[in-house]
Scaffold this motif. Structure first.
Motif, PDB file in Angstrom:
ATOM      1  N   GLU A 176       0.818  -1.218   0.000  1.00 43.35           N
ATOM      2  CA  GLU A 176       0.000   0.000   0.000  1.00 43.35           C
ATOM      3  C   GLU A 176       0.851   1.266   0.000  1.00 43.35           C
ATOM      4  N   LYS A 177       2.172   1.100  -0.211  1.00 41.57           N
ATOM      5  CA  LYS A 177       3.118   2.228  -0.268  1.00 41.57           C
ATOM      6  C   LYS A 177       3.248   2.971   1.058  1.00 41.57           C
ATOM      7  N   GLN A 178       2.950   2.284   2.162  1.00 43.86           N
ATOM      8  CA  GLN A 178       3.132   2.833   3.506  1.00 43.86           C
ATOM      9  C   GLN A 178       4.470   2.303   4.032  1.00 43.86           C
ATOM     10  N   PHE A 179       5.549   2.802   3.459  1.00 43.24           N
ATOM     11  CA  PHE A 179       6.864   2.230   3.706  1.00 43.24           C
ATOM     12  C   PHE A 179       7.353   2.423   5.137  1.00 43.24           C
ATOM     13  N   ALA A 180       7.086   3.569   5.740  1.00 47.28           N
ATOM     14  CA  ALA A 180       7.534   3.788   7.120  1.00 47.28           C
ATOM     15  C   ALA A 180       6.831   2.823   8.072  1.00 47.28           C
ATOM     16  N   ARG A 181       5.537   2.648   7.875  1.00 43.13           N
ATOM     17  CA  ARG A 181       4.779   1.713   8.717  1.00 43.13           C
ATOM     18  C   ARG A 181       5.275   0.287   8.493  1.00 43.13           C
ATOM     19  N   GLY A 182       5.481  -0.077   7.248  1.00 44.14           N
ATOM     20  CA  GLY A 182       5.982  -1.417   6.940  1.00 44.14           C
ATOM     21  C   GLY A 182       7.352  -1.656   7.532  1.00 44.14           C
ATOM     22  N   ALA A 183       8.221  -0.638   7.458  1.00 44.06           N
ATOM     23  CA  ALA A 183       9.566  -0.772   8.016  1.00 44.06           C
ATOM     24  C   ALA A 183       9.505  -0.952   9.529  1.00 44.06           C
ATOM     25  N   ARG A 184       8.612  -0.207  10.164  1.00 48.17           N
ATOM     26  CA  ARG A 184       8.465  -0.331  11.622  1.00 48.17           C
ATOM     27  C   ARG A 184       7.991  -1.732  11.995  1.00 48.17           C
ATOM     28  N   LEU A 185       7.030  -2.267  11.252  1.00 48.80           N
ATOM     29  CA  LEU A 185       6.523  -3.614  11.534  1.00 48.80           C
ATOM     30  C   LEU A 185       7.564  -4.689  11.242  1.00 48.80           C
ATOM     31  N   LEU A 186       8.311  -4.512  10.176  1.00 44.57           N
ATOM     32  CA  LEU A 186       9.371  -5.469   9.863  1.00 44.57           C
ATOM     33  C   LEU A 186      10.435  -5.442  10.955  1.00 44.57           C
ATOM     34  N   GLY A 187      10.788  -4.244  11.408  1.00 42.53           N
ATOM     35  CA  GLY A 187      11.732  -4.121  12.509  1.00 42.53           C
ATOM     36  C   GLY A 187      11.203  -4.758  13.785  1.00 42.53           C
ATOM     37  N   ALA A 188       9.909  -4.611  14.033  1.00 48.08           N
ATOM     38  CA  ALA A 188       9.306  -5.228  15.217  1.00 48.08           C
ATOM     39  C   ALA A 188       9.437  -6.744  15.162  1.00 48.08           C
ATOM     40  N   ALA A 189       9.174  -7.326  14.003  1.00 46.79           N
ATOM     41  CA  ALA A 189       9.310  -8.783  13.850  1.00 46.79           C
ATOM     42  C   ALA A 189      10.758  -9.204  14.111  1.00 46.79           C
ATOM     43  N   GLU A 190      11.704  -8.454  13.581  1.00 50.70           N
ATOM     44  CA  GLU A 190      13.123  -8.759  13.788  1.00 50.70           C
ATOM     45  C   GLU A 190      13.506  -8.663  15.262  1.00 50.70           C
ATOM     46  N   GLY A 191      13.053  -7.602  15.916  1.00 51.43           N
ATOM     47  CA  GLY A 191      13.380  -7.399  17.326  1.00 51.43           C
ATOM     48  C   GLY A 191      12.792  -8.466  18.227  1.00 51.43           C
ATOM     49  N   LEU A 192      11.541  -8.837  17.965  1.00 55.55           N
ATOM     50  CA  LEU A 192      10.902  -9.867  18.781  1.00 55.55           C
ATOM     51  C   LEU A 192      11.615 -11.205  18.627  1.00 55.55           C
ATOM     52  N   ARG A 193      12.018 -11.519  17.392  1.00 58.05           N
ATOM     53  CA  ARG A 193      12.773 -12.760  17.174  1.00 58.05           C
ATOM     54  C   ARG A 193      14.093 -12.740  17.931  1.00 58.05           C
ATOM     55  N   ALA A 194      14.793 -11.630  17.845  1.00 53.93           N
ATOM     56  CA  ALA A 194      16.097 -11.517  18.499  1.00 53.93           C
ATOM     57  C   ALA A 194      15.960 -11.660  20.014  1.00 53.93           C
ATOM     58  N   ARG A 195      14.967 -10.990  20.604  1.00 51.71           N
ATOM     59  CA  ARG A 195      14.798 -11.057  22.060  1.00 51.71           C
ATOM     60  C   ARG A 195      14.342 -12.434  22.520  1.00 51.71           C
ATOM     61  N   ALA A 196      13.661 -13.162  21.661  1.00 48.34           N
ATOM     62  CA  ALA A 196      13.212 -14.509  22.012  1.00 48.34           C
ATOM     63  C   ALA A 196      14.293 -15.558  21.748  1.00 48.34           C
ATOM     64  N   GLY A 197      15.394 -15.126  21.137  1.00 47.04           N
ATOM     65  CA  GLY A 197      16.467 -16.070  20.821  1.00 47.04           C
ATOM     66  C   GLY A 197      16.148 -16.963  19.637  1.00 47.04           C
ATOM     67  N   LEU A 198      15.244 -16.518  18.798  1.00 49.46           N
ATOM     68  CA  LEU A 198      14.852 -17.301  17.624  1.00 49.46           C
ATOM     69  C   LEU A 198      15.760 -16.966  16.447  1.00 49.46           C
ATOM     70  N   ALA A 199      16.052 -17.952  15.657  1.00 50.77           N
ATOM     71  CA  ALA A 199      16.843 -17.728  14.449  1.00 50.77           C
ATOM     72  C   ALA A 199      16.029 -16.875  13.488  1.00 50.77           C
ATOM     73  N   PHE A 200      16.717 -15.980  12.797  1.00 46.14           N
ATOM     74  CA  PHE A 200      16.013 -15.144  11.825  1.00 46.14           C
ATOM     75  C   PHE A 200      15.538 -16.024  10.688  1.00 46.14           C
ATOM     76  N   GLN A 201      14.263 -16.032  10.476  1.00 46.45           N
ATOM     77  CA  GLN A 201      13.660 -16.856   9.440  1.00 46.45           C
ATOM     78  C   GLN A 201      12.460 -16.103   8.879  1.00 46.45           C
TER      79      GLN A 201
END
Length: 93
Positions: free
Chosen positions: A23-48
């Motif tokens: 939907e061309k909402q790149f800032a929102r998408g980037a924030r959500l993608l970063g959230a997924a990355e951060g949650l994985r990292a804090r949970a000790g999950l491999a990036f997948q």
């Protein structure tokens, strides 16, 4: 999250990020993608990241936008979000 299944939260966040990118909402998408990355990292999950052809196409199309300083900052900000804040971000209109 309410059931204790926090490891599964990053996947729908990536889906919401892909929708935002489409939907061309790149800032929102980037924030959500970063959230997924951060949650994985804090949970000790491999990036997948989600391995779906459509997601790969959408992410490839958004790559140039994600390199912009403001979108990189939004992605970094997203990495710091709690589970609850990340879900609230995904569900806001």
């Amino acid at each position: 999250v309410a059931l204790g299944n926090r490891w599964g939260v990053p996947y729908p966040l990536e889906a919401f990020a892909a929708l935002a990118f489409a939907e061309k909402q790149f800032a929102r998408g980037a924030r959500l993608l970063g959230a997924a990355e951060g949650l994985r990292a804090r949970a000790g999950l491999a990036f997948q990241p989600a391995d779906h052809p459509t997601f790969r196409v959408i992410l490839a199309a958004a790559t140039e936008e994600l390199a912009q300083p403001d979108h990189a900052a939004a992605r970094k900000e997203g990495r710091e979000l709690s589970h609850e804040a990340a879900m609230a971000c995904a569900l806001e209109r």
